[in-house]
Scaffold this motif. Structure first.
Motif, PDB file in Angstrom:
ATOM      1  N   ASN A 197       0.804  -1.216   0.000  1.00 15.49           N
ATOM      2  CA  ASN A 197       0.000   0.000   0.000  1.00 15.49           C
ATOM      3  C   ASN A 197       0.839   1.269   0.000  1.00 15.49           C
ATOM      4  OD1 ASN A 197      -2.319  -1.476  -0.024  1.00 15.49           O
ATOM      5  ND2 ASN A 197      -2.596  -1.422   2.179  1.00 15.49           N
ATOM      6  N   MET A 198       2.080   1.184   0.481  1.00 15.39           N
ATOM      7  CA  MET A 198       2.866   2.398   0.670  1.00 15.39           C
ATOM      8  C   MET A 198       3.747   2.748  -0.541  1.00 15.39           C
ATOM      9  SD  MET A 198       1.796   3.323   3.536  1.00 15.39           S
ATOM     10  CE  MET A 198       2.887   4.505   4.249  1.00 15.39           C
ATOM     11  N   ILE A 199       4.601   1.827  -0.952  1.00 19.75           N
ATOM     12  CA  ILE A 199       5.581   2.142  -1.980  1.00 19.75           C
ATOM     13  C   ILE A 199       6.095   0.860  -2.630  1.00 19.75           C
ATOM     14  CG2 ILE A 199       7.489   2.122  -0.348  1.00 19.75           C
ATOM     15  CD1 ILE A 199       8.783   4.356  -1.889  1.00 19.75           C
ATOM     16  N   THR A 200       6.429   0.945  -3.890  1.00 15.77           N
ATOM     17  CA  THR A 200       7.109  -0.147  -4.580  1.00 15.77           C
ATOM     18  C   THR A 200       8.451   0.403  -5.034  1.00 15.77           C
ATOM     19  OG1 THR A 200       5.037  -1.084  -5.367  1.00 15.77           O
ATOM     20  CG2 THR A 200       7.022  -1.723  -6.543  1.00 15.77           C
ATOM     21  N   LEU A 201       9.509  -0.352  -4.804  1.00 15.64           N
ATOM     22  CA  LEU A 201      10.839   0.066  -5.210  1.00 15.64           C
ATOM     23  C   LEU A 201      11.548  -1.114  -5.848  1.00 15.64           C
ATOM     24  CD1 LEU A 201      12.883   2.400  -5.185  1.00 15.64           C
ATOM     25  CD2 LEU A 201      13.601   1.643  -2.926  1.00 15.64           C
ATOM     26  N   LYS A 202      12.027  -0.920  -7.083  1.00  6.26           N
ATOM     27  CA  LYS A 202      12.717  -1.968  -7.831  1.00  6.26           C
ATOM     28  C   LYS A 202      14.015  -1.383  -8.378  1.00  6.26           C
ATOM     29  CE  LYS A 202       8.497  -4.073  -9.732  1.00  6.26           C
ATOM     30  NZ  LYS A 202       8.636  -5.469  -9.408  1.00  6.26           N
ATOM     31  N   SER A 203      14.978  -2.265  -8.673  1.00  4.23           N
ATOM     32  CA  SER A 203      16.229  -1.776  -9.246  1.00  4.23           C
ATOM     33  C   SER A 203      16.799  -2.758 -10.258  1.00  4.23           C
ATOM     34  CB  SER A 203      17.264  -1.531  -8.151  1.00  4.23           C
ATOM     35  OG  SER A 203      17.701  -2.772  -7.626  1.00  4.23           O
ATOM     36  N   ILE A 204      17.581  -2.193 -11.167  1.00  3.93           N
ATOM     37  CA  ILE A 204      18.460  -2.952 -12.048  1.00  3.93           C
ATOM     38  C   ILE A 204      19.819  -2.286 -11.877  1.00  3.93           C
ATOM     39  CG2 ILE A 204      19.024  -3.610 -14.408  1.00  3.93           C
ATOM     40  CD1 ILE A 204      16.048  -3.266 -15.113  1.00  3.93           C
ATOM     41  N   VAL A 205      20.807  -3.020 -11.396  1.00  3.45           N
ATOM     42  CA  VAL A 205      22.115  -2.448 -11.107  1.00  3.45           C
ATOM     43  C   VAL A 205      23.169  -3.151 -11.953  1.00  3.45           C
ATOM     44  CG1 VAL A 205      23.834  -2.001  -9.312  1.00  3.45           C
ATOM     45  CG2 VAL A 205      21.396  -1.873  -8.752  1.00  3.45           C
ATOM     46  N   ARG A 206      23.981  -2.368 -12.624  1.00  2.99           N
ATOM     47  CA  ARG A 206      25.083  -2.882 -13.420  1.00  2.99           C
ATOM     48  C   ARG A 206      26.382  -2.297 -12.883  1.00  2.99           C
ATOM     49  NH1 ARG A 206      21.949  -6.349 -13.998  1.00  2.99           N
ATOM     50  NH2 ARG A 206      20.535  -6.515 -15.743  1.00  2.99           N
ATOM     51  N   LYS A 207      27.469  -2.398 -13.624  1.00  2.84           N
ATOM     52  CA  LYS A 207      28.764  -1.900 -13.149  1.00  2.84           C
ATOM     53  C   LYS A 207      28.807  -0.379 -13.064  1.00  2.84           C
ATOM     54  CE  LYS A 207      31.524  -5.784 -14.661  1.00  2.84           C
ATOM     55  NZ  LYS A 207      32.539  -6.279 -15.586  1.00  2.84           N
ATOM     56  N   LYS A 208      28.274   0.301 -14.091  1.00  5.46           N
ATOM     57  CA  LYS A 208      28.364   1.757 -14.151  1.00  5.46           C
ATOM     58  C   LYS A 208      27.053   2.474 -13.864  1.00  5.46           C
ATOM     59  CE  LYS A 208      29.794   2.493 -18.294  1.00  5.46           C
ATOM     60  NZ  LYS A 208      30.362   3.013 -19.543  1.00  5.46           N
ATOM     61  N   THR A 209      25.941   1.779 -14.038  1.00  3.27           N
ATOM     62  CA  THR A 209      24.638   2.441 -13.986  1.00  3.27           C
ATOM     63  C   THR A 209      23.652   1.655 -13.143  1.00  3.27           C
ATOM     64  OG1 THR A 209      25.032   3.127 -16.275  1.00  3.27           O
ATOM     65  CG2 THR A 209      22.824   3.460 -15.428  1.00  3.27           C
ATOM     66  N   ALA A 210      22.851   2.394 -12.391  1.00  7.58           N
ATOM     67  CA  ALA A 210      21.739   1.786 -11.656  1.00  7.58           C
ATOM     68  C   ALA A 210      20.454   2.462 -12.138  1.00  7.58           C
ATOM     69  CB  ALA A 210      21.905   1.976 -10.158  1.00  7.58           C
ATOM     70  N   LEU A 211      19.415   1.672 -12.265  1.00  3.04           N
ATOM     71  CA  LEU A 211      18.104   2.176 -12.644  1.00  3.04           C
ATOM     72  C   LEU A 211      17.131   1.765 -11.564  1.00  3.04           C
ATOM     73  CD1 LEU A 211      15.982   3.351 -14.615  1.00  3.04           C
ATOM     74  CD2 LEU A 211      15.981   1.148 -15.786  1.00  3.04           C
ATOM     75  N   PHE A 212      16.413   2.736 -11.027  1.00  2.00           N
ATOM     76  CA  PHE A 212      15.433   2.468  -9.976  1.00  2.00           C
ATOM     77  C   PHE A 212      14.051   2.854 -10.473  1.00  2.00           C
ATOM     78  CE2 PHE A 212      19.400   3.106  -7.757  1.00  2.00           C
ATOM     79  CZ  PHE A 212      19.392   2.089  -6.820  1.00  2.00           C
ATOM     80  N   PHE A 213      13.060   2.123  -9.990  1.00  2.74           N
ATOM     81  CA  PHE A 213      11.653   2.456 -10.236  1.00  2.74           C
ATOM     82  C   PHE A 213      10.991   2.606  -8.876  1.00  2.74           C
ATOM     83  CE2 PHE A 213       7.272   0.807 -10.259  1.00  2.74           C
ATOM     84  CZ  PHE A 213       6.685   1.798 -11.019  1.00  2.74           C
ATOM     85  N   GLN A 214      10.238   3.679  -8.719  1.00  2.52           N
ATOM     86  CA  GLN A 214       9.568   3.943  -7.449  1.00  2.52           C
ATOM     87  C   GLN A 214       8.141   4.380  -7.738  1.00  2.52           C
ATOM     88  OE1 GLN A 214      11.673   6.910  -5.252  1.00  2.52           O
ATOM     89  NE2 GLN A 214      10.159   7.067  -3.665  1.00  2.52           N
TER      90      GLN A 214
END
Length: 176
Positions: free
Chosen positions: A132-149
């Protein structure tokens, strides 16, 4: 029988090769749209219109991109794009997506974007389970991280995709 084993071996190799290529794609792209992590503030200002805004982080300068709808995420125009610079280099890109006609429509759109990003960059890792509060996901590589919130119960906040340069973020942590 040997031909079948050879075909299976080739298919496994191709699957692993495709997965490895996806894993490298996030580092290869290293940014969102025409905003490349590590770019200088001056190079960004030469390509797009930005306004300085107050930064939540003391050692960073933040700029909001004017006319964010000109930069699409799989055909959907963002509500906001904020660029954070450390030592004059683009360290973080925050892409805020609007809520659409209904919360359900927004969730479907975000789900489609998440699926397409996963196909390009590899599997998401759930950092915080959906609730109900928040969803947080990530894709992390060597140089770059991508987050979804996302804040599922908040029609006002929308969903956010955050691209981060890991080397620049680590450098900022060392100096602060």
């Amino acid at each position: 029988m040997e031909n079948t084993n050879m075909i299976i071996a080739v298919l496994l190799f191709l699957c692993q090769s495709a997965k490895s290529q996806r894993a490298a794609n996030l580092d290869f792209k290293h940014g969102f749209n025409k905003f490349d992590l590590g770019s200088t503030l001056n190079s960004i200002k030469n390509r797009t219109s930005v306004n300085k805004i107050e930064s939540n982080q003391p050692d960073f300068e933040s700029y909001q991109v004017n006319y964010p709808s000109n930069y699409k995420l799989f055909g959907y125009p963002p509500k906001t794009i904020v660029l954070d610079f450390y030592n004059g280099l683009l360290t973080q890109i925050t892409v805020g997506m609007p809520r659409y006609e209904s919360l359900n429509a927004s969730l479907l759109i975000s789900s489609g974007i998440i699926d397409r990003l996963e196909k390009l960059y590899g599997n998401w890792e759930d950092l915080q389970p959906s609730g109900n509060m928040i969803t947080l996901k990530s894709i992390v590589r060597k140089k770059t991280a991508l987050f979804f919130q996302t804040f599922p119960d908040s029609a006002a906040k929308g969903d956010t995709f955050i691209y981060i340069s890991i080397p620049l973020l680590n450098l900022s942590k060392i100096k602060t």
